[in-house]
Write an enzyme that holds these catalytic residues in place. Structure first.
Site: not given
Length: 554
Positions: A45, A114, A150
């Protein structure tokens, strides 16, 4: 449609904000992946910039440079070598995303933002990023990859969306900070995602220290049958090449030897080493200086420094007062010898006399009290800061979490410094980790192979030695009792009644709670330190200094 895929997983250590250096590292990793026959290189990330970027990502110039580096990497994939998954910022209109970019064939093939933005503990993603739409899979050389970032995989929704839209393989790139025993939770959650989707799962995490945070790597691959096919070592940069085959419509990763997870004390020590090493080296300090008192906290701090940086980059200073015992002098010198570090002695008696004479007209006949004790600590702080200024070495603070919780530390004295490795380590763990280090050598330690402190440093009663015969337990409860109460108050947010129900005395719980509450102003002025547990002071636990709440008292 292909039935074979070779994926290189780069468990890399980025340098926050050093965009060209990070791009160069990704470039070198891609070259190695190509030499090993990989089709795809996956990086963590925000790998182009380091995670978390905090307010850096709000600077237009920073985002423009990130974009330029990603585009340059994308152009290089025109050579027919591995594609690359890289993380970085993505600005689209008024929206700013934390994104993953798939680079292949000389261009950016796909972007995914994300979707789940963490906004708890150490995370402030919602402060700087917008949430992206629920992602669909990305096509890469005949395979539909379910690409997540994540937090996206910590909840079922994103994985469900990906499998419903045709993903064949789940890949999660992460900037997941270290906490004690977090590795088990990650694997348990990944197993749940595999069960729900029926797809294999790749967890790729960064490593490295970033201010208070340490990222431990510990990346892994789970096949669709929930079996671990790969587990990478914690706290180590690694490039692992994995071989995938499609059998009966299902992708499977060929198993590799699994790195063994670290035990409790080994995790703490490794996190402290990596956090300090990266803080010192990424900020350009030549080394560290610390006060070596002959006590266990400074001995363990010195050991971590020697292991992290090498003994030649550690300067220890004994600052004896008239109250310093012969044992402490002997033990500090013995620690320095065992570690092979530089050892200097600067007696503070003359400075104590100077302060006594200077303040006598104002203090008059008032008897000595904590004021004189704090003056000693502040003399030591000024002396160590002078050495830091003169030689450029960063002053390493040596206080532990039990002391910082209760305010058993002197602001502008032993709290002086640029960084602390014990800030989130309770005293009981200081004892346990010291015993562990005397019996074990971490694999990447640059310090000595044998014990790092005399046994007496671990077994003798702790003392600040600011007055005759002083012991920590004159002021504090026994550390095993104190730490159990603090764990309940800090990590678990328990009430007085709940702690009393666990067997603690009500009066003692109230006393510890009051000490914890009153010391908030000191903690706000403490240096950064390595996050170890669930709720570290500073990034995790944020309480008001001016605070009249007494709701814990029944």
């Amino acid at each position: 449609m292909t039935d074979r895929l070779r994926i290189a997983l780069a468990q890399m250590n980025p340098h926050e904000g050093a965009l060209r250096a990070n791009a160069a590292k990704i470039r070198a990793l891609r070259a190695e992946a190509a030499a090993r026959g990989a089709d795809l290189l996956v990086t963590p990330e925000f790998s182009i910039a380091g995670y978390p970027p905090e307010d850096l990502v709000l600077k237009p110039a920073f985002r423009a440079m990130c974009e330029a580096e990603i585009e340059a990497l994308a152009a290089e994939t025109a050579d027919g070598g591995p594609g690359v998954i890289v993380g970085g910022p993505w600005k689209e209109g008024e929206k700013l995303y934390n994104a993953a970019f798939l680079l292949d064939g000389g261009r950016i093939v796909a972007r995914r933002a994300k979707h789940e933005l963490p906004n708890y503990g150490v995370f402030d993603d919602k402060r700087v990023f917008d949430a992206g739409p629920a992602p669909g899979p990305v096509a890469f050389r005949g395979v539909r990859l379910g690409l997540m970032i994540c937090e996206d995989w910590w909840f079922p929704a994103v994985c469900e969306t990906l499998v419903e839209s045709g993903a064949e393989l789940l890949i999660a790139i992460n900037g997941s900070p270290f906490e004690l025993d977090k590795g088990e939770r990650r694997i348990d959650l990944a197993v749940a995602r595999v069960v729900e989707t029926g797809l294999p799962f790749v967890f790729l995490n960064q490593i490295g220290g970033q201010d208070e945070l340490v990222f431990d790597g510990a990346s892994f691959v789970l096949n669709a049958d929930r079996a671990l096919a790969l587990r990478l070592p914690s706290f180590a940069e690694t490039l692992a090449v994995t071989d995938w085959t499609r059998e009966a419509g299902e992708w499977r990763c060929a198993p590799q030897p699994l790195a063994q997870p670290l035990g409790h004390e080994a995790q703490i020590y490794a996190a402290m080493m990596l956090g300090l090493r990266d803080y010192v080296e990424k900020n350009g300090f030549p080394g560290i200086v610390l006060g070596l008192s002959g006590g266990i906290d400074s001995a363990l701090s010195a050991a971590v420094a020697a292991d992290a940086l090498g003994p030649e980059r550690v300067r220890a200073v004994m600052l004896p007062s008239p109250y310093t015992s012969a044992e402490s002098l002997e033990d500090a010198a013995a620690c320095a010898r065992l570690l092979g570090i530089r050892y200097d002695t600067v007696p503070i008696g003359p400075a104590m006399e100077a302060f006594h004479g200077m303040l006598a007209p104002l203090f008059g006949n008032r008897p000595p009290d904590i004021t004189e004790e704090n003056i000693q600590s502040r003399i030591r702080g000024v002396t160590l800061m002078a050495l830091s200024n003169k030689f450029g070495e960063m002053l390493l603070t040596t206080g532990n979490k039990s002391e910082m919780s209760t305010g058993y530390a002197t602001i502008y004295g032993d709290m002086c410094g640029g960084y602390s490795v014990l800030k989130d380590v309770y005293k009981t763990d200081v004892f346990a980790v010291s015993r562990w280090r005397n019996a074990h050598v971490p694999p990447d330690a640059r310090g000595p192979a044998g014990p790092v402190m005399p046994e007496r440093v671990i077994t003798k009663p702790p003392s600040a030695e600011l007055k005759p015969g002083q012991k920590d337990q004159d002021t504090l409860p026994p550390y095993d009792v104190l730490d159990a109460i603090l764990q309940g108050l800090v990590e678990e947010e328990l009430s007085v009644e709940e702690l009393v129900a666990r067997g603690h005395e009500r009066a003692l719980v109230l006393r510890v709670w009051r000490m914890l509450d009153r010391a908030e102003y000191k903690r706000r002025q403490a240096p950064p330190g390595v996050k170890i547990g669930r709720r570290a002071f500073g990034r995790d636990r944020r309480y008001p200094i001016t605070n009249g709440f007494t709701g814990l008292i029944a």
